[in-house]
Design an enzyme around this catalytic site. Sequence first.
Site, PDB file in Angstrom:
ATOM      1  N   SER A 139       0.851  -1.181   0.000  1.00  0.00           N
ATOM      2  CA  SER A 139       0.000   0.000   0.000  1.00  0.00           C
ATOM      3  C   SER A 139       0.892   1.237   0.000  1.00  0.00           C
ATOM      4  O   SER A 139       1.699   1.422   0.912  1.00  0.00           O
ATOM      5  CB  SER A 139      -0.896  -0.038   1.248  1.00  0.00           C
ATOM      6  N   LYS A 167      -2.874   4.958  -2.653  1.00  0.00           N
ATOM      7  CA  LYS A 167      -3.853   5.718  -1.883  1.00  0.00           C
ATOM      8  C   LYS A 167      -4.251   6.929  -2.721  1.00  0.00           C
ATOM      9  O   LYS A 167      -3.372   7.590  -3.309  1.00  0.00           O
ATOM     10  CB  LYS A 167      -3.230   6.177  -0.558  1.00  0.00           C
ATOM     11  N   ASP A 193      -7.116   3.021  -3.310  1.00  0.00           N
ATOM     12  CA  ASP A 193      -7.862   3.029  -2.049  1.00  0.00           C
ATOM     13  C   ASP A 193      -8.139   4.476  -1.655  1.00  0.00           C
ATOM     14  O   ASP A 193      -7.210   5.252  -1.429  1.00  0.00           O
ATOM     15  CB  ASP A 193      -7.045   2.331  -0.950  1.00  0.00           C
ATOM     16  N   GLU A 218     -11.033   0.717  -3.796  1.00  0.00           N
ATOM     17  CA  GLU A 218     -11.383   0.362  -2.426  1.00  0.00           C
ATOM     18  C   GLU A 218     -12.049   1.546  -1.722  1.00  0.00           C
ATOM     19  O   GLU A 218     -11.518   2.657  -1.737  1.00  0.00           O
ATOM     20  CB  GLU A 218     -10.078  -0.047  -1.717  1.00  0.00           C
TER      21      GLU A 218
HETATM   22  O1  OSB Z   1      -7.358   1.531   4.290  1.00  0.00           O
HETATM   23  O2  OSB Z   1      -6.278  -0.253   3.991  1.00  0.00           O
HETATM   24  C1  OSB Z   1      -6.393   0.824   4.570  1.00  0.00           C
HETATM   25  C2  OSB Z   1      -3.391   1.407   6.848  1.00  0.00           C
HETATM   26  C3  OSB Z   1      -4.012   1.935   7.948  1.00  0.00           C
HETATM   27  C4  OSB Z   1      -5.368   2.144   7.936  1.00  0.00           C
HETATM   28  C5  OSB Z   1      -6.111   1.814   6.806  1.00  0.00           C
HETATM   29  C6  OSB Z   1      -5.496   1.250   5.696  1.00  0.00           C
HETATM   30  C7  OSB Z   1      -4.110   1.089   5.708  1.00  0.00           C
HETATM   31  C8  OSB Z   1      -3.340   0.602   4.569  1.00  0.00           C
HETATM   32  C9  OSB Z   1      -1.979  -0.014   4.854  1.00  0.00           C
HETATM   33  O3  OSB Z   1      -3.686   0.715   3.421  1.00  0.00           O
HETATM   34  C10 OSB Z   1      -1.980  -1.485   4.721  1.00  0.00           C
HETATM   35  C11 OSB Z   1      -0.720  -2.104   5.300  1.00  0.00           C
HETATM   36  O4  OSB Z   1       0.272  -2.171   4.583  1.00  0.00           O
HETATM   37  O5  OSB Z   1      -0.733  -2.503   6.477  1.00  0.00           O
HETATM   38 MG    MG Z   2      -8.502   0.484   2.845  1.00  0.00          MG
END
Ligand code: OSB
Ligand code: MG
Length: 372
Positions: A139, A167, A193, A218
């Site tokens: 991510s 993101k 996302d 997402e």
């Molecule tokens: O929306 O998936 C999400 C991290 C913290 C809160 C929400 C999200 C995320 C991530 C990171 O996208 C996912 C990871 O690498 O742990």
């Molecule tokens: Mg998410």
Amino acid sequence: MKLTGVELRRISMPLVAPFRTSFGVETTRDILLLRAVLAGPDGESEGWGECVAMSDPLYSSEYVDASADVLRRFLLPRLFAAPHVDGAAVGHLLEPVKGHWMSKAVIETAVLDAELRATGRSFARELGATRDRVPCGVSVGIHDSIPELLASVEGYVSAGYVRIKLKIEPGWDLAPVRAVRERFGDDLLVQVDANTAYTLQDAQHLARLDEFGLLLIEQPLPEEDVLGHASLAKLIRTPVCLDESITSARTAAAAITLGACSIINIKPGRVGGYLEARRIHDLCRAHGIAVWCGGMLETGLGRAANVALAALPGFTLPGDTSASDRYFTADITEPFVLRDGHLDVPAGPGLGVTPLPAALAAVTTSTEWVTA
Ligand code: OSB
Ligand code: MG
């Protein structure tokens, strides 16, 4: 077994780089760990869990101080009072308390870990894992500029990650996706996302992502806007995946029935634990809905459990189960290392990992021992 005591331990872990999303920037993870001690016929056994609640209630209504509070005042007393506690019983014993999924998940995980350790069974096997390693995605946060984003993505692609999640937020969506496609080509698996940053009014704009062949988008709309996602899914070609909206197998069933999503991100913490996460997996499998394992910037402890879950057969898309070094310079367990784009599923008893005492001590900010 009987729950005899619980250690609530707070740790502070600096991230290797700030992680920016549409809801905020994270530079240090302030994490609640829980160590449960149980007494059984064959003596004492202990297990660990990692609470995924973040410092501020920006991703969801839960936050780490509230989690410690609700555990101390409402959840742990119910478990201390129960004559028999095991992993399968925790959910039922805590059902009268509304919400607080992340807090319920951490105690259930620690009890499961203790129970499985006592009998030498692995978490992965217990959940029904069918693979011994899982493909990993990463991510990628919002960056200050496109060149900086491309440099980050380049690093992850050369490290071997098999899927990139960008993101996005209004003002940072089409341009970064276009730039990543232009630079890395159409074969790279890419998804986005939004963490609830859009409204249904943005449907026309989001439809402009269609041309980039994304795996999924997402959670574009607010947590409660399941109907909005169902409408949006008819207006765009990119498959809609839900994260924040899915808080249980029941909400997952409703979302699927309403046509609000064709893919679900399963985060055990968000749904009250790994047993509910497995129920969602089973439900989705029966409905032909693909699932993947989300992440909450966990340490090796939470990662071990996520990787075990991601090894179940319905997890057909790469998860946000990145290697330890994507998050931290020093993890609190033996680090998870990416090999050929995959992480190995721990096979030892329980979670298969435990915090390394010195590493744990180095990041601990407080400990509290709670008993009946
Ligand atoms: O929306 O998936 C999400 C991290 C913290 C809160 C929400 C999200 C995320 C991530 C990171 O996208 C996912 C990871 O690498 O742990
Ligand atoms: Mg998410």
